[in-house]
Design an enzyme around this catalytic site. Structure first.
Site, PDB file in Angstrom:
ATOM      1  CG  ASP A 161      56.416  48.130 -30.157  1.00 42.62           C
ATOM      2  OD1 ASP A 161      55.731  49.146 -29.963  1.00 42.62           O
ATOM      3  OD2 ASP A 161      57.487  47.912 -29.580  1.00 42.62           O
ATOM      4  NE  ARG A 168      54.089  55.673 -29.541  1.00 46.80           N
ATOM      5  CZ  ARG A 168      54.397  54.899 -28.494  1.00 46.80           C
ATOM      6  NH1 ARG A 168      54.699  53.610 -28.680  1.00 46.80           N
ATOM      7  NH2 ARG A 168      54.402  55.380 -27.293  1.00 46.80           N
ATOM      8  CB  SER A 183      54.344  50.316 -27.370  1.00 49.45           C
ATOM      9  OG  SER A 183      55.723  50.124 -27.383  1.00 49.45           O
ATOM     10  CE  LYS A 187      57.762  46.694 -26.610  1.00 54.99           C
ATOM     11  NZ  LYS A 187      58.425  47.968 -26.716  1.00 54.99           N
TER      12      LYS A 187
HETATM   13  N1  URA Z   1      58.280  51.389 -23.623  1.00 54.92           N
HETATM   14  C1  URA Z   1      57.810  50.750 -24.716  1.00 54.92           C
HETATM   15  O1  URA Z   1      58.145  49.605 -24.972  1.00 54.92           O
HETATM   16  N2  URA Z   1      56.977  51.419 -25.519  1.00 54.92           N
HETATM   17  C2  URA Z   1      56.572  52.677 -25.269  1.00 54.92           C
HETATM   18  O2  URA Z   1      55.789  53.216 -26.037  1.00 54.92           O
HETATM   19  C3  URA Z   1      57.070  53.322 -24.134  1.00 54.92           C
HETATM   20  C4  URA Z   1      57.916  52.644 -23.314  1.00 54.92           C
END
Ligand code: URA
Length: 438
Positions: A161, A168, A183, A187
């Site tokens: 990520d 990104r 994403s 996590k």
């Molecule tokens: N928060 C995240 O952890 N990832 C994203 O892509 C957007 C917000």
């Protein structure tokens, strides 16, 4: 299988298999193909989207790129909350010990702020000595002992990520529902909570400024969470104005800690109290500690008013080596001196706020990052006093600005003034909780 064929397939709008998606994630993180190929893939996803199955495969591939914490041995149900980010959002600082005082175990991995949105980790760094890094075993042991722990995401949690997010960020592909979903969820799932509550913020200070797109993201988050066996619930909350009064790091942390004192439910900003107790009640209900929302709310209020939540807060901060003085109003945290008070220019109702600009005014003070490695002044801050719908008289204080540099304070003040709209007619207040989904 090769990356060119996969980019071509996504460009044509074809559905990718789990194997192809795994190939992309593993290949990118092991440098098996070039950055420009990953950027082409991300842009193809941005235009073509992903099916729920593809989004789930992407989440899984990113989750499995690192370690997953095993919370199965904990002595209570585990729960976490994720906020999509906003201005003045210090909820995690009260929510974690409050949820712990209600009987939950709360292992939280938090992030830093960027741009107009603040990050819990930066706020906790305003606490002298607070340790935001530790290994996973210590993190789990601390959560078990004190009921909650909040640390920064280490490189071992969903490392894919980190790399994909950075890509990104520089290819204009952040605002894409499947990519955001994978994403966030990779996590959140890695930290191992059984229940995940999402605080999905909408409005001018949020990532998503309209409720339709927010609902699309919420549905994707819930679908992926459920597929991975988690109990999910989403609360849609307003982010058209700062949450609470304080915007900054030290000052937000003080506001959050003070709110958790036994009398805090009556003395702290109403919106901060209302959102915090709603989210914790959702954690309690969805995790199965109470059968419905009213009984969950009763449990939350009892933990708060009795002072038990405040005791959990003190134990948690101490366990992570933070030093605070509960006998002092400011808990011993440093806040910059008052540099400027911004006054209301006319007798009028506050009808609208460009909340993103209020968040950016903290960057004018050196208290927010525009780039990932910008240094932060944790002592700088703003108190934004009125709420939308309030009637102000000329000369009433709109905002107080705390900073050591007068010209920076003036820049922040100018920005805040240009971010607010007044009306000569009564303006309605904003609702705080806009919708729910589970
Ligand atoms: N928060 C995240 O952890 N990832 C994203 O892509 C957007 C917000």
């Amino acid at each position: 299988m090769n990356i060119l064929e996969i980019i071509e397939a996504k460009k044509r709008g074809r559905e990718l298999s789990a194997g192809q998606i795994e190939y992309v994630v593993n290949g990118f993180t092991s440098d098996a193909f070039a950055d420009y190929q990953m950027s082409a893939f991300l842009m193809a996803v941005w235009f073509r989207g992903m099916t729920p199955e593809e989004t789930s495969s992407l989440t899984g591939a990113m989750l499995h790129s690192g370690e997953e914490l095993d919370t199965s041995g904990m002595s209570g149900p585990t729960a976490d909350k994720h906020s999509t980010g906003g201005v003045g959002d210090k909820v995690s600082l009260l929510l974690a010990p409050l949820a712990a005082a209600c009987g939950l175990k709360v292992p939280m991995l938090s992030g830093r702020g960027l741009g107009h949105t603040g990050g819990t980790l930066d706020k906790l760094e305003a606490v002298p000595g607070y340790r935001i890094h530790m290994d996973n075993d210590e993190f789990l042991a601390l959560t078990e002992k004190t009921g909650c722990a909040i640390i920064g995401q280490s490189g071992s949690i969903a490392p894919a990520d980190g790399r994909i997010y950075a890509m990104r960020d520089v290819t204009a592909t952040v605002d894409c529902v499947p990519l955001i979903t994978a994403s966030i969820m990779s996590k959140k799932l890695a930290a191992g909570p059984g229940t995940i509550i999402i605080d999905l913020k909408t409005g001018s200070g949020a990532f998503m400024d309209d409720l339709t797109r927010a609902r699309e993201l919420a549905a994707a988050l819930v679908a992926v969470g459920k597929l991975y066996g988690r109990r999910m619930s989403v609360v849609f909350s307003d982010m058209d104005q700062p949450l609470g009064v304080a915007v900054g790091h030290s000052n937000e942390t003080i506001e959050a800690f003070a709110a958790l004192r036994p009398d805090g439910r009556r003395s702290a900003p109403e919106d901060l109290v209302a959102l915090t107790e709603d989210l914790v009640a959702e954690m309690v209900r969805v995790a199965g500690l109470e059968p419905d929302r009213p009984s969950a709310l009763t449990r939350v209020r009892e933990a708060w008013d009795s002072g038990r939540a405040f005791d959990f807060l003190l134990a948690w901060i101490k366990a992570q080596d933070g030093v605070i003085d509960p006998d002092r109003e400011d808990f011993g945290l440093k806040v910059a001196p008052l540099a400027l008070e911004l006054e209301a220019p006319n007798d009028a109702w506050l009808s609208k706020i460009n909340c993103r600009q209020v968040g950016l005014s903290l960057a004018d003070l050196g208290g927010a990052r525009l780039q990932y490695d910008d240094p932060l002044d944790l002592t700088a801050g703003i108190e934004f006093l009125p709420k939308i719908g309030d009637k102000l008289n000329r000369g009433d204080i709109l905002a107080k600005i705390y900073c050591t540099n007068k010209s920076k304070a003036q820049a922040a003040s100018d920005r805040i003034l240009s971010a607010v709209t007044f009306s000569s007619e009564a303006a309605p207040a904003n609702a705080l909780i806009l919708d729910r989904m589970e």
